[in-house]
Design a protein around this motif. Structure first.
Motif, PDB file in Angstrom:
ATOM      1  N   VAL A  88       0.859  -1.187   0.000  1.00 56.66           N
ATOM      2  CA  VAL A  88       0.000   0.000   0.000  1.00 56.66           C
ATOM      3  C   VAL A  88       0.894   1.235   0.000  1.00 56.66           C
ATOM      4  O   VAL A  88       1.786   1.351   0.851  1.00 56.66           O
ATOM      5  CB  VAL A  88      -0.933   0.027   1.222  1.00 56.66           C
ATOM      6  CG1 VAL A  88      -1.847   1.246   1.173  1.00 56.66           C
ATOM      7  CG2 VAL A  88      -1.751  -1.253   1.299  1.00 56.66           C
ATOM      8  N   GLY A 148      -5.320   4.675   2.521  1.00 61.04           N
ATOM      9  CA  GLY A 148      -4.223   3.760   2.795  1.00 61.04           C
ATOM     10  C   GLY A 148      -4.321   3.096   4.142  1.00 61.04           C
ATOM     11  O   GLY A 148      -3.987   1.906   4.296  1.00 61.04           O
ATOM     12  N   LEU A 187       2.740  -0.864   4.476  1.00 58.65           N
ATOM     13  CA  LEU A 187       2.198   0.457   4.166  1.00 58.65           C
ATOM     14  C   LEU A 187       3.375   1.428   4.110  1.00 58.65           C
ATOM     15  O   LEU A 187       4.086   1.625   5.102  1.00 58.65           O
ATOM     16  CB  LEU A 187       1.185   0.886   5.218  1.00 58.65           C
ATOM     17  CG  LEU A 187       0.641   2.321   5.149  1.00 58.65           C
ATOM     18  CD1 LEU A 187       0.081   2.633   3.774  1.00 58.65           C
ATOM     19  CD2 LEU A 187      -0.413   2.558   6.210  1.00 58.65           C
ATOM     20  N   GLU A 212       4.799   5.191   3.733  1.00 59.51           N
ATOM     21  CA  GLU A 212       4.342   6.552   3.994  1.00 59.51           C
ATOM     22  C   GLU A 212       5.553   7.487   4.053  1.00 59.51           C
ATOM     23  O   GLU A 212       6.555   7.192   4.700  1.00 59.51           O
ATOM     24  CB  GLU A 212       3.567   6.603   5.315  1.00 59.51           C
ATOM     25  CG  GLU A 212       3.290   7.984   5.871  1.00 59.51           C
ATOM     26  CD  GLU A 212       2.583   8.910   4.885  1.00 59.51           C
ATOM     27  OE1 GLU A 212       2.998  10.083   4.779  1.00 59.51           O
ATOM     28  OE2 GLU A 212       1.618   8.460   4.229  1.00 59.51           O
ATOM     29  N   ALA A 247      -2.756   4.502  -2.892  1.00 59.36           N
ATOM     30  CA  ALA A 247      -3.502   5.421  -2.037  1.00 59.36           C
ATOM     31  C   ALA A 247      -2.682   6.693  -1.839  1.00 59.36           C
ATOM     32  O   ALA A 247      -2.741   7.334  -0.793  1.00 59.36           O
ATOM     33  CB  ALA A 247      -3.818   4.760  -0.690  1.00 59.36           C
ATOM     34  N   SER A 248      -1.918   7.044  -2.872  1.00 58.41           N
ATOM     35  CA  SER A 248      -0.990   8.177  -2.790  1.00 58.41           C
ATOM     36  C   SER A 248      -1.694   9.523  -2.871  1.00 58.41           C
ATOM     37  O   SER A 248      -1.074  10.555  -2.603  1.00 58.41           O
ATOM     38  CB  SER A 248       0.038   8.080  -3.921  1.00 58.41           C
ATOM     39  OG  SER A 248      -0.596   8.217  -5.185  1.00 58.41           O
ATOM     40  N   GLY A 251     -10.711   2.467   0.604  1.00 55.98           N
ATOM     41  CA  GLY A 251      -9.561   1.771   1.155  1.00 55.98           C
ATOM     42  C   GLY A 251      -9.909   0.415   1.720  1.00 55.98           C
ATOM     43  O   GLY A 251      -9.222  -0.591   1.449  1.00 55.98           O
TER      44      GLY A 251
END
Length: 455
Positions: free
Chosen positions: A24, A31, A47, A49, A173-174, A412
């Motif tokens: 993700v 996200g 994930l 980030e 999910a940017s 999401g």
């Protein structure tokens, strides 16, 4: 036209950070839910980030408000975003970081304020407690394709250097559709004659004298700003300011800036020069707006700026082309879809030049929400990718509604749940059994909008 100067870099071997079932990219609301829901199926999930915390616009953008959790259903305000969102809100309540819902947008719909620090902790707990791995301070910068239709790895840059994160399924999910664009998924940006939604820089005010401010002082701020504009003593970048109290009423959030380029167009969140211009412009706008509020609004005379958001809040950039594109008519006409994965109750909220244009669901007493189809998170061309959040398959006007937190939670959770089904069946992301997905989402508490609602 001169060609841009280039430097040829030497080729090098990129180390593989790890291999996961689901990767993700982006730790905003889409996200968070994608990673948590995928991990709860037992899949290995990471994930990625770029900041040191989760929350996206809610934290890095300083928004501090959940929009789109509620809908006005035949005149009654109801929370329609459920599932993992319930757990997140429960965690916030236990941290004493969640306010009661309040009316917003001309008292037409509810939103819910939260404490930003509490949200960071609650999101850590939700994602980490679900079994997903978190990697902070990791900026996705590209992809490696195993073939034209399949992503093999996401490339990241961090203080540890360059690395590749391999996966079987990827969830973009940017917010800006970065992974999709790098992978060759068709996308669009709004044209110059109907430009992108304008960004804002959020800030928070502390030291408000609650008693002196009186009842509904946010209306006082709006009235004073309007009067100053009419008198010609001040010019503000945006009408319809949002200035509201936080969990502790001594602290207020302020959403009243509008960031533009010298030609008047909206700052583009995918252009580093425009982003830099927007950050500088935003801080100047904040200082001017705060000085007016402090000097003219009862109860704010001794207040001060306690926080400027870490980054400007971007509302719209790339929107991918998927198997279905949600439209403004879908939002305003409360559309239903056979492949529903949840609902959106937020109206169209278009941040256009100088103001905010709100368009509510049509009819005398509308149902107040539209269903969101699974097909809007399935992009064209790339078979092992879902796209969740404001970069999903939306028209410009539909994005003005479905970009907010509530529908991003929906997309999401659906993407993370669907990833497990695709892996289990050995099929492409768009070819899962949607009925099974819907049953799993409902079992997890998600409201799909399928129950009959009567006025």
């Amino acid at each position: 036209m001169d060609q841009p100067m280039t430097i040829i870099e030497p080729s090098h071997r990129t180390p593989v950070y790890g291999e996961f079932d689901v990767v993700v990219v982006g730790g905003g609301p889409a996200g968070i839910m994608a990673a948590a829901s995928a991990a709860r199926t037992g899949r290995s999930v990471i994930l990625l980030e770029r900041y040191g915390f989760l929350g996206g616009a809610g934290t890095a953008g300083g928004l501090s408000t959940f929009c789109g959790l509620h809908a006005k259903v035949y005149g009654e305000h109801r929370r329609v975003i459920r599932g993992l969102a319930d757990e997140l809100l429960d965690r916030l309540e236990r941290l004493d970081g969640l306010s009661q819902p309040h009316l917003t947008i001309n008292d037409g719909i509810q939103a819910q304020a939260f404490d930003i620090s509490s949200y960071k902790i609650a999101a850590d707990e939700l994602v980490g407690g679900s079994g997903a791995r978190l990697l902070f301070h990791a900026m996705a910068v590209g992809v490696v394709m195993s073939d034209p239709d399949t992503i093999d790895a996401v490339l990241i840059e961090s203080k540890s250097g360059r690395a590749a994160v391999r996966g079987r399924i990827f969830i973009d999910a940017s917010g800006d559709g970065d992974v999709s664009a790098w992978a060759g998924v068709p996308f669009e940006k709004s044209p110059a004659d109907n430009g992108m939604l304008y960004p804002s820089l959020m800030f928070r005010i502390n030291g408000v004298d609650v008693a002196a401010a009186g009842d509904r002082p946010w209306r006082t701020v709006e009235r004073l700003m309007d009067a100053a504009e009419r008198a010609g003593t001040h010019t503000f970048p945006r009408k319809k300011p949002i200035v509201r109290p936080q969990r502790n009423p001594l602290e207020w959030r302020a959403n009243l800036t509008q960031l533009s380029n010298p030609d008047g167009s909206a700052v583009d969140g995918t252009d580093v020069d425009q982003l830099t211009h927007g950050e500088l412009q935003g801080r100047r706008q904040v200082l001017d707006a705060f000085a007016f509020i402090r000097d003219n609004t009862p109860g704010f005379g001794d207040s001060y700026i306690v926080d400027l958001a870490p980054q400007i809040g971007i509302r719209e950039t790339r929107r991918v082309f998927g198997r279905y594109r949600l439209t403004e008519d879908d939002v305003l006409d409360c559309a239903d879809f056979p492949d529903t994965i949840g609902v959106n109750g937020w109206p169209v909220e278009a941040h256009v030049a100088g103001t905010v244009d709100f368009r509510f669901q049509r009819g005398e007493n509308p149902r107040g929400f539209n269903q969101l189809p699974f097909r809007m998170i399935v992009p064209e061309r790339v078979g092992n990718l879902y796209v969740a959040g404001r970069c999903a398959s939306l028209t410009h006007d539909a994005a003005s509604a479905a970009r907010v937190t509530g529908p991003c939670f929906v997309m999401g959770q659906a993407a993370g749940t669907a990833a497990d089904l695709a892996l289990d069946a050995g099929v492409g992301c768009g070819d899962i059994d949607v009925a099974t997905l819907q049953l799993k989402l409902e079992k997890a508490g998600v409201y799909l909008g399928r129950e009959e609602v009567t006025p």
